[in-house]
Design an enzyme around this catalytic site. Structure first.
Site, PDB file in Angstrom:
ATOM      1  N   GLY A  95      -4.746  -5.420   6.895  1.00  0.00           N
ATOM      2  CA  GLY A  95      -5.888  -4.550   7.120  1.00  0.00           C
ATOM      3  C   GLY A  95      -6.890  -5.042   8.153  1.00  0.00           C
ATOM      4  O   GLY A  95      -7.473  -4.249   8.889  1.00  0.00           O
ATOM      5  N   THR A 147       0.839  -1.197   0.000  1.00  0.00           N
ATOM      6  CA  THR A 147       0.000   0.000   0.000  1.00  0.00           C
ATOM      7  C   THR A 147       0.875   1.249   0.000  1.00  0.00           C
ATOM      8  O   THR A 147       1.984   1.222   0.508  1.00  0.00           O
ATOM      9  CB  THR A 147      -0.879  -0.043   1.272  1.00  0.00           C
ATOM     10  OG1 THR A 147      -1.820  -1.084   1.099  1.00  0.00           O
ATOM     11  CG2 THR A 147      -1.595   1.247   1.543  1.00  0.00           C
TER      12      THR A 147
HETATM   13  N1  ASP Z   1      -3.520  -2.406   4.494  1.00  0.00           N
HETATM   14  C1  ASP Z   1      -3.742  -2.957   3.177  1.00  0.00           C
HETATM   15  C2  ASP Z   1      -4.984  -3.810   3.187  1.00  0.00           C
HETATM   16  O1  ASP Z   1      -5.165  -4.583   4.114  1.00  0.00           O
HETATM   17  C3  ASP Z   1      -2.611  -3.793   2.691  1.00  0.00           C
HETATM   18  C4  ASP Z   1      -1.268  -3.109   2.689  1.00  0.00           C
HETATM   19  O2  ASP Z   1      -0.980  -2.295   3.562  1.00  0.00           O
HETATM   20  O3  ASP Z   1      -0.478  -3.416   1.777  1.00  0.00           O
HETATM   21  O4  ASP Z   1      -5.730  -3.740   2.246  1.00  0.00           O
END
Ligand code: ASP
Length: 312
Positions: free
Chosen positions: A230, A176
């Protein structure tokens, strides 16, 4: 010149020196440096924190290196579904989109939701129709195709495993992207954008577009953008928890971030990290895993660009 500050991330996880080739290391650092410099220029020219975080995230969405925009991972159905959010610390205005396809820059759509609708979050076809109505750019399916991420997905598509970006069996990385910034007016803002997790079920939504979980900004406390698993970040309400520790308990930015990322999340089993800035220009970038792609610039200092834990 008044204080300005910007910090960005491109994901966190089991990122060690051994896991990246020298060429990959160089490519990631160059992409981070370019994105943080673009956001910093907006601030140095007197632009708003909102414009700075949006532009920095657009740069990160446009490179296939990170799991957002162009580099988004594949869902179980072999598609791309993206989430993004943006928040203004001055007005507490916020916009988010979830589960959108074919939008070239989901962060721009989240800003449009904030500024041009009466809502905070739009999802799926409703968000896409809103994007059409407001002239946002779409991209064909092959724009989002990346051979590495296809291979990553192909290895797990017949299983129930859903995994974080770049995951190689037990390794975990989260790709992300996000940015937080302080502008010359003393306003702060946060933006986050993601393709989510490889092989996720369709319509699965993570923390990134959820205000208070993966993204939050309030001039009184801090601006935060998170990256990590997440499902844990949603339940720990990570970004708002950091803000509350500052607002109600008087912790410093660094103390509040450490409390949530290094203690609460660790005890909970939530791997990942975040970037944070406050109206005084303090920056914190804690993570409880091996590495986090990150960069920052304060005032007119040189950019700091780091990946591994031992660079702290
Ligand atoms: N936080 C993001 C999710 O769970 C994933 C990530 O941080 O790469 O969608």
């Amino acid at each position: 010149m008044k204080n300005i500050a910007i910090a960005i991330h491109g994901g966190a996880g089991t990122i060690t020196r051994a896991s990246l080739t020298p060429e990959q290391d160089t490519a990631y650092r160059a992409a981070l440096e370019e994105a943080v410099a673009a956001g910093h220029k907006v601030l140095a020219d007197g632009g708003s924190a909102l414009d700075a975080v949006e532009l920095a995230v657009v740069h990160l969405e446009d490179t296939p290196l990170f799991n957002a925009g162009k580099g988004s991972v594949f869902t179980k159905e072999g598609k791309h579904e993206m989430d993004a959010a943006i928040m203004c610390g001055k007005t507490l205005g916020a916009g988010a989109v979830a589960g959108v396809h074919s939008i070239r820059n989901p962060v721009k759509l989240s800003r449009a939701v904030m500024e041009l609708s009466d809502h905070v979050m739009l999802s799926g076809y409703g968000a896409e129709e809103f994007a059409i109505n407001h002239g946002l750019a779409f991209a064909p399916e092959d724009y989002f195709f990346d051979a590495f991420r296809y291979k990553q997905w192909a290895e797990v598509r017949d299983s129930n495993i859903f995994m974080l970006d770049h995951t190689v069996n037990v390794d975990e990385k989260f790709g992300t992207v996000g940015a937080v910034a302080l502008d010359q007016e003393g306003n702060i803002a946060a933006a986050t954008s993601t393709g989510g997790m490889t092989n996720k079920r369709y319509n699965r939504i993570g923390d990134s577009p959820i205000i208070g979980a993966g993204n939050y900004a309030n001039n009184k406390t801090c601006a935060i953008s998170c990256t990590g698993h997440g499902e844990y970040f949603v339940r720990a309400v990570v970004a708002y928890d950091v803000s509350c520790l500052i607002e109600y308990k008087g912790l410093t930015l660094q103390q509040a971030c450490e409390e949530v990322v290094m203690k609460k999340l660790v005890a909970f089993g939530g791997e990942g990290g975040l970037i944070a800035v406050n109206a005084a220009g303090d920056i914190a970038m804690p993570f409880n895993c091996e590495g986090m792609y990150r960069a920052s610039i304060k005032n007119d200092a040189k950019a700091t660009v780091d990946i591994y834990r031992d660079e702290n």
